[in-house]
Design an enzyme around this catalytic site. Sequence first.
Site, PDB file in Angstrom:
ATOM      1  N   HIS A 140       1.474  -9.326  -2.814  1.00 19.35           N
ATOM      2  CA  HIS A 140       0.363  -9.516  -2.950  1.00 19.35           C
ATOM      3  C   HIS A 140      -0.419  -8.852  -4.347  1.00 19.35           C
ATOM      4  O   HIS A 140      -0.038  -7.869  -4.569  1.00 19.35           O
ATOM      5  CB  HIS A 140      -0.686  -9.276  -1.628  1.00 19.35           C
ATOM      6  CG  HIS A 140      -0.750  -7.817  -1.352  1.00 19.35           C
ATOM      7  ND1 HIS A 140       0.209  -7.316  -0.411  1.00 19.35           N
ATOM      8  CD2 HIS A 140      -1.692  -6.836  -1.477  1.00 19.35           C
ATOM      9  CE1 HIS A 140       0.017  -6.008  -0.306  1.00 19.35           C
ATOM     10  NE2 HIS A 140      -1.270  -5.438  -1.104  1.00 19.35           N
ATOM     11  N   HIS A 192      -4.839  -3.267  -6.967  1.00 19.56           N
ATOM     12  CA  HIS A 192      -3.424  -2.918  -7.041  1.00 19.56           C
ATOM     13  C   HIS A 192      -2.346  -4.264  -7.112  1.00 19.56           C
ATOM     14  O   HIS A 192      -2.970  -5.461  -6.624  1.00 19.56           O
ATOM     15  CB  HIS A 192      -2.991  -2.073  -6.227  1.00 19.56           C
ATOM     16  CG  HIS A 192      -2.867  -2.506  -4.692  1.00 19.56           C
ATOM     17  ND1 HIS A 192      -4.105  -2.299  -3.972  1.00 19.56           N
ATOM     18  CD2 HIS A 192      -2.134  -3.043  -3.768  1.00 19.56           C
ATOM     19  CE1 HIS A 192      -3.949  -2.504  -2.750  1.00 19.56           C
ATOM     20  NE2 HIS A 192      -2.639  -3.283  -2.492  1.00 19.56           N
ATOM     21  N   GLU A 252       1.781  -0.783  -5.195  1.00 16.73           N
ATOM     22  CA  GLU A 252       2.264  -0.484  -3.898  1.00 16.73           C
ATOM     23  C   GLU A 252       3.469  -0.987  -3.878  1.00 16.73           C
ATOM     24  O   GLU A 252       3.880  -2.179  -4.432  1.00 16.73           O
ATOM     25  CB  GLU A 252       1.040  -1.083  -2.956  1.00 16.73           C
ATOM     26  CG  GLU A 252       1.650  -1.007  -1.614  1.00 16.73           C
ATOM     27  CD  GLU A 252       0.562  -1.771  -0.534  1.00 16.73           C
ATOM     28  OE1 GLU A 252      -0.233  -2.447  -0.997  1.00 16.73           O
ATOM     29  OE2 GLU A 252       0.761  -1.340   0.775  1.00 16.73           O
TER      30      GLU A 252
END
Lengths: 134, 134
Positions: free
Chosen positions: B7, B79, B130
């Site tokens: 994502h 992010h 991430e």
Amino acid sequence: MLGRVNHVAIAVTDLAAATECYSGTLGAKVSSPMALPEHGVTVVFVELPNTKIELLEPLGETSPIRAFLDKNPSGGIHHICYEVEDIKAARAHLTGQGARVLGDGEPRIGAHGKPVLFLHPKDFFGTLIELEQV
Amino acid sequence: MLGRVNHVAIAVTDLAAATECYSGTLGAKVSSPMALPEHGVTVVFVELPNTKIELLEPLGETSPIRAFLDKNPSGGIHHICYEVEDIKAARAHLTGQGARVLGDGEPRIGAHGKPVLFLHPKDFFGTLIELEQV
């Protein structure tokens, strides 16, 4: 209206170092750098299984990513590009909702040889959105 | 090492307005909001054909996206989350290359119930990364 995420663009000041980081440290497949003087950037594609990252370095004095890098000297995520089927229909829909298209409002030919336009980040919660007709 | 883009996260101050924008103006499929107090955010998933966007709104006084929104009051791209097969092997490889893991360095259970960790943006050209084990 929004289709696939075509790419996420990351602006950097040192493309060679960023390419080495994504290739070596992060273990991704990267392209050779490609100078796009008409877009004011040199680009490296980071190929991932479902989309790609584009690493962008300013090229020339009037690079459109220069101001972003002045504000974010370490670099940062610059924009997200979504695919649309019909860019003029998308533009008509969006401007009808009050969204603003950057520049003269006309689609131009983007880095992949396809029509693109950019939407004003102030109309999309601080996110610069590129639309690309595929 | 990097797998799919799981994502792209966008931080916003008004999740209801952002959800309406992605659903209505941009015509994407969006989820109901989900409060994740242990992560300090409320999240809405924007489902796209090849990945998803996560709209994040701060939840609670110690939300990890609060400082970002103080710096970027309109919101912005926060992010990128990449999938990895083995998060501890990824961590060993990355720290061996000098990259820093945020927090105590240990993977924790993320918003999708899977182990995640965050890498220091200063080690990745201003981009907060991430990693999620899938």
